[in-house]
Design a protein around this motif. Structure first.
Motif, mmCIF file in Angstrom:
data_model
loop_
_atom_site.group_PDB
_atom_site.id
_atom_site.type_symbol
_atom_site.label_atom_id
_atom_site.label_comp_id
_atom_site.label_asym_id
_atom_site.label_seq_id
_atom_site.Cartn_x
_atom_site.Cartn_y
_atom_site.Cartn_z
ATOM 1 N N MET A 1 -17.792 -1.597 77.031
ATOM 2 C CA MET A 1 -16.445 -1.292 77.516
ATOM 3 C C MET A 1 -16.504 -0.292 78.677
ATOM 4 O O MET A 1 -15.712 -0.352 79.607
ATOM 5 N N GLU A 2 -17.483 0.620 78.623
ATOM 6 C CA GLU A 2 -17.637 1.596 79.712
ATOM 7 C C GLU A 2 -18.002 0.902 81.027
ATOM 8 O O GLU A 2 -17.624 1.352 82.104
ATOM 9 N N ALA A 3 -18.742 -0.211 80.944
ATOM 10 C CA ALA A 3 -19.073 -0.971 82.162
ATOM 11 C C ALA A 3 -17.792 -1.460 82.828
ATOM 12 O O ALA A 3 -17.649 -1.391 84.056
ATOM 13 N N GLU B 1 -21.266 -1.869 71.184
ATOM 14 C CA GLU B 1 -19.881 -1.447 71.062
ATOM 15 C C GLU B 1 -19.757 -0.142 70.307
ATOM 16 O O GLU B 1 -20.340 0.005 69.237
ATOM 17 N N ILE B 2 -18.988 0.771 70.890
ATOM 18 C CA ILE B 2 -18.596 1.991 70.173
ATOM 19 C C ILE B 2 -17.084 2.074 70.313
ATOM 20 O O ILE B 2 -16.562 2.117 71.425
ATOM 21 N N ASN B 3 -16.388 2.054 69.194
ATOM 22 C CA ASN B 3 -14.932 2.107 69.251
ATOM 23 C C ASN B 3 -14.446 3.510 69.598
ATOM 24 O O ASN B 3 -14.839 4.480 68.951
ATOM 25 N N SER B 4 -13.586 3.582 70.615
ATOM 26 C CA SER B 4 -13.012 4.861 71.046
ATOM 27 C C SER B 4 -11.885 5.254 70.094
ATOM 28 O O SER B 4 -11.439 4.462 69.268
ATOM 29 N N MET B 5 -11.406 6.484 70.240
ATOM 30 C CA MET B 5 -10.325 6.969 69.369
ATOM 31 C C MET B 5 -9.073 6.093 69.457
ATOM 32 O O MET B 5 -8.492 5.771 68.417
ATOM 33 N N LYS C 1 -4.189 2.134 68.507
ATOM 34 C CA LYS C 1 -3.340 2.182 69.710
ATOM 35 C C LYS C 1 -3.855 1.269 70.820
ATOM 36 O O LYS C 1 -3.161 1.035 71.807
ATOM 37 N N ALA C 2 -5.094 0.795 70.676
ATOM 38 C CA ALA C 2 -5.675 -0.096 71.689
ATOM 39 C C ALA C 2 -6.609 -1.071 70.983
ATOM 40 O O ALA C 2 -6.985 -0.857 69.830
ATOM 41 N N GLU C 3 -6.949 -2.139 71.694
ATOM 42 C CA GLU C 3 -7.893 -3.116 71.146
ATOM 43 C C GLU C 3 -9.136 -3.148 72.017
ATOM 44 O O GLU C 3 -9.054 -3.018 73.233
ATOM 45 N N TYR C 4 -10.270 -3.362 71.372
ATOM 46 C CA TYR C 4 -11.529 -3.467 72.122
ATOM 47 C C TYR C 4 -11.512 -4.793 72.880
ATOM 48 O O TYR C 4 -11.170 -5.828 72.299
#
Length: 189
Positions: free
Chosen positions: A77-79, A98-102, A108-111
């Protein structure tokens, strides 16, 4: 000619250590090197980026939008988040990890489910599985050194004495596994 390398990841992945080892190697090879890093809530799994610029004379440590020769992402996701920093003919090395963010963990968001496909459509992209490779070596913490190996190979920096850099900067007990991880990374691109 100045070359620009953008390393991105999530806090705790070893992005900054990889950048520091890269910078040390480039300096020992005689390049003028500038490095800048951003730790956005890195202790809490937030976004981390490090910019390494090297050449005969580097004026600024900052990579402008559209200025990176290579984007190396420790997390996919950072890419996507940093893709606009890549030159039109730049390359992406993305760790399929994958590392799921807060915001994702809190609902509040989807990967983004198709991150790798989006990257491949927008840039020359090499997908690697550094976490799996690190597990094969018996230590998940060497994922960052595997990714460093991909940079060394992709940027044609193999002539630098990386073994010396690792011996000088890594705890003695971990030198051998890090050397193996570096070679593994070089073989993946």
């Amino acid at each position: 000619m100045t070359k620009s390398i953008l390393l991105v990841g999530v806090g705790g992945q070893g992005t900054i250590l990889a950048s520091k080892l890269l910078t040390t190697g480039l300096m020992e090879a005689g390049f003028d090197v500038k490095m800048s890093e951003i730790h956005g809530m890195s202790q809490r799994g937030g976004s981390v980026s490090s910019q390494v610029r090297y050449g005969e004379k580097v004026e600024s440590p900052v990579i402008e939008l559209g200025g990176a020769d290579i984007l190396v992402s420790f997390e996919k996701m950072e890419a996507l988040r940093y893709l606009n920093f890549l030159k039109p003919d730049g390359k992406v090395v993305v760790n399929d990890y994958e590392i799921n963010s807060m915001p994702i963990l809190s609902g509040k968001a989807e990967y983004p489910i198709n991150a790798v496909e989006v990257l491949k459509r927008k840039a020359a992209t090499v997908v690697i599985h550094a976490a799996q490779e690190a597990e094969k070596l018996g230590n998940s913490k060497v994922m960052n050194i595997i990714l460093l190996g991909t940079i060394i190979k992709a940027m044609g920096l193999e002539e630098i004495d990386w073994e010396k850099i690792l011996r000088d900067n890594v705890k003695e007990n971990f030198v051998d596994i890090n050397l193996t991880a570096l070679e593994t990374g070089k073989s993946l691109v």
